[in-house]
Design a protein around this motif. Structure first.
Motif, PDB file in Angstrom:
ATOM      1  N   THR A 184       1.336   8.996   3.102  1.00 35.59           N
ATOM      2  CA  THR A 184       1.119  10.310   2.487  1.00 35.59           C
ATOM      3  C   THR A 184       2.435  10.900   1.990  1.00 35.59           C
ATOM      4  OG1 THR A 184      -0.752  10.697   3.982  1.00 35.59           O
ATOM      5  CG2 THR A 184       0.182  12.619   2.862  1.00 35.59           C
ATOM      6  N   ALA A 185       3.491  10.751   2.791  1.00 36.47           N
ATOM      7  CA  ALA A 185       4.804  11.250   2.379  1.00 36.47           C
ATOM      8  C   ALA A 185       5.309  10.524   1.130  1.00 36.47           C
ATOM      9  CB  ALA A 185       5.804  11.085   3.524  1.00 36.47           C
ATOM     10  N   THR A 237      -6.359  11.552   6.972  1.00 37.86           N
ATOM     11  CA  THR A 237      -5.237  11.277   6.066  1.00 37.86           C
ATOM     12  C   THR A 237      -5.686  10.514   4.823  1.00 37.86           C
ATOM     13  OG1 THR A 237      -4.719   9.286   7.361  1.00 37.86           O
ATOM     14  CG2 THR A 237      -3.466  11.288   7.869  1.00 37.86           C
ATOM     15  N   VAL A 278       0.691   8.619   7.832  1.00 36.29           N
ATOM     16  CA  VAL A 278       1.570   9.759   7.547  1.00 36.29           C
ATOM     17  C   VAL A 278       2.696   9.345   6.595  1.00 36.29           C
ATOM     18  CG1 VAL A 278       3.210  11.389   8.553  1.00 36.29           C
ATOM     19  CG2 VAL A 278       1.023  10.958   9.686  1.00 36.29           C
ATOM     20  N   THR A 326       1.720  17.023   5.373  1.00 33.06           N
ATOM     21  CA  THR A 326       1.956  15.713   5.991  1.00 33.06           C
ATOM     22  C   THR A 326       2.095  15.831   7.505  1.00 33.06           C
ATOM     23  OG1 THR A 326       3.154  15.106   3.975  1.00 33.06           O
ATOM     24  CG2 THR A 326       3.392  13.655   5.871  1.00 33.06           C
ATOM     25  N   ASN A 380       3.465  11.871  -1.905  1.00 34.54           N
ATOM     26  CA  ASN A 380       3.997  13.169  -2.322  1.00 34.54           C
ATOM     27  C   ASN A 380       5.320  13.004  -3.066  1.00 34.54           C
ATOM     28  OD1 ASN A 380       1.915  14.729  -1.282  1.00 34.54           O
ATOM     29  ND2 ASN A 380       2.861  14.898   0.729  1.00 34.54           N
TER      30      ASN A 380
END
Length: 318
Positions: free
Chosen positions: A298-299, A111, A295, A265, A302
């Motif tokens: 990462t979201a 990740t 996670v 993701t 985005n």
């Protein structure tokens, strides 16, 4: 019930992207199976030979072969550099790392990809970062550090990082390099042609490296591996490489790159679940907490990357 009416006119594209995430997530336990029974370079070479047997005909049917004659030397050099990083380097580190590290943990370490990519893109290409992206990067990095250090990040300063973790971090370096090379040199080349050509070049590099490092016996050992290892290898070649990329390309074309990338993701989460179910790997508290942070970060990244585009669209509409 009509699924198309329930989920909308783009339902099939969303379902393919979910399938892509499942295939990429499952590649981690599949890679672990291969790594335990085959030499890493020989197995990686065979994986991309098998993938090229699907990708090259696909490229031909899509009418992409004719363009190869018109490519300048700079583009071919760019393809070679992308193959050396995104295929040769990544694949070699991938299976080498999975010889030492549980698949679930490796799936969470990866990740770090978007974090490092965005940092270098900001430095090299002057890509703008906002506070939302910065927050996501920080959260994802903390999560990855928790996973790598078994919940004790300060331990990294005293005892360092293990061999398996270093190998998976090598995957991060190679994938980030591949991404940045693609942005700098391969602009204007469609994704299918890039994947088909770099997979073929990378397969040749991996086979030569296997012959030099592992010797002829390395390929013999890979060929003579059992049915479980070969099943996992075929899954990596045709499922996680050819089919997953096909579904990803469809999603990008139908929904746009931002929406399609959001499904990525899900990949580490699916990787952890598949590793626990198929391989019986234990998931400890540091992996749960660190994985959730990685996670979530990462979201958030985005989401932060989509904010400027949304604001620009609103400004144009106003």
């Amino acid at each position: 019930m009509n699924l198309q009416k329930t989920l909308g006119p783009q339902a099939s594209s969303h379902l393919r992207l979910i399938g892509m995430a499942l295939l990429w997530g499952a590649s981690w336990p599949a890679g672990r199976m291969v790594a335990q029974h085959m030499p890493p370079l020989a197995a990686s070479g065979l994986r991309f030979v098998l993938a090229a047997l699907v990708l090259l005909p696909w490229m031909y049917m899509a009418g992409g072969m004719g363009q190869l004659k018109t490519w300048p030397t700079r583009r071919w050099l760019g393809m070679a550099a992308a193959a050396a990083t995104g295929v040769f380097g990544y694949a070699a580190f991938f299976l080498s790392g999975l010889q030492h590290l549980p698949a679930s943990k490796a799936a969470l370490v990866i990740t770090l990809n978007p974090v490092v990519t965005l940092l270098l893109a900001a430095w090299i290409f002057k890509e703008r970062l906002n506070r939302t992206i910065g927050l996501g990067m920080l959260v994802a990095a903390i999560g990855a550090a928790l996973v790598i250090s078994h919940g004790n990040p300060l331990q990294l300063l005293s005892s360092g990082v293990g061999v398996g973790e270093l190998m998976i971090l090598g995957c991060v370096v190679c994938w980030v390099s591949y991404t940045l090379i693609g942005r700098a040199i391969l602009t204007g080349v469609d994704a299918l042609s890039t994947t088909a050509v770099t997979s073929t070049m990378g397969a040749i590099m991996l086979l030569l490296a296997s012959l030099l490092v592992e010797g002829p016996q390395g390929m013999a050992n890979a060929v003579q591996a059992g049915g479980v290892a070969w099943g996992a290898l075929l899954f990596l070649a045709w499922g996680s490489t050819a089919l997953a990329y096909a579904w990803y390309f469809d999603g990008v074309k139908a929904l746009g790159a931002g929406a399609a990338s959001g499904y990525i993701t899900l990949v580490p989460v699916i990787g952890v679940i598949c590793s626990a179910l198929w391989l019986g790997e234990q998931v400890d508290a540091s992996m749960l907490v660190g994985g959730a942070l990685a996670v979530a970060g990462t979201a958030v990244m985005n989401w932060g990357r989509r904010q400027p585009a949304a604001l620009a669209g609103a400004a144009r509409a106003g």
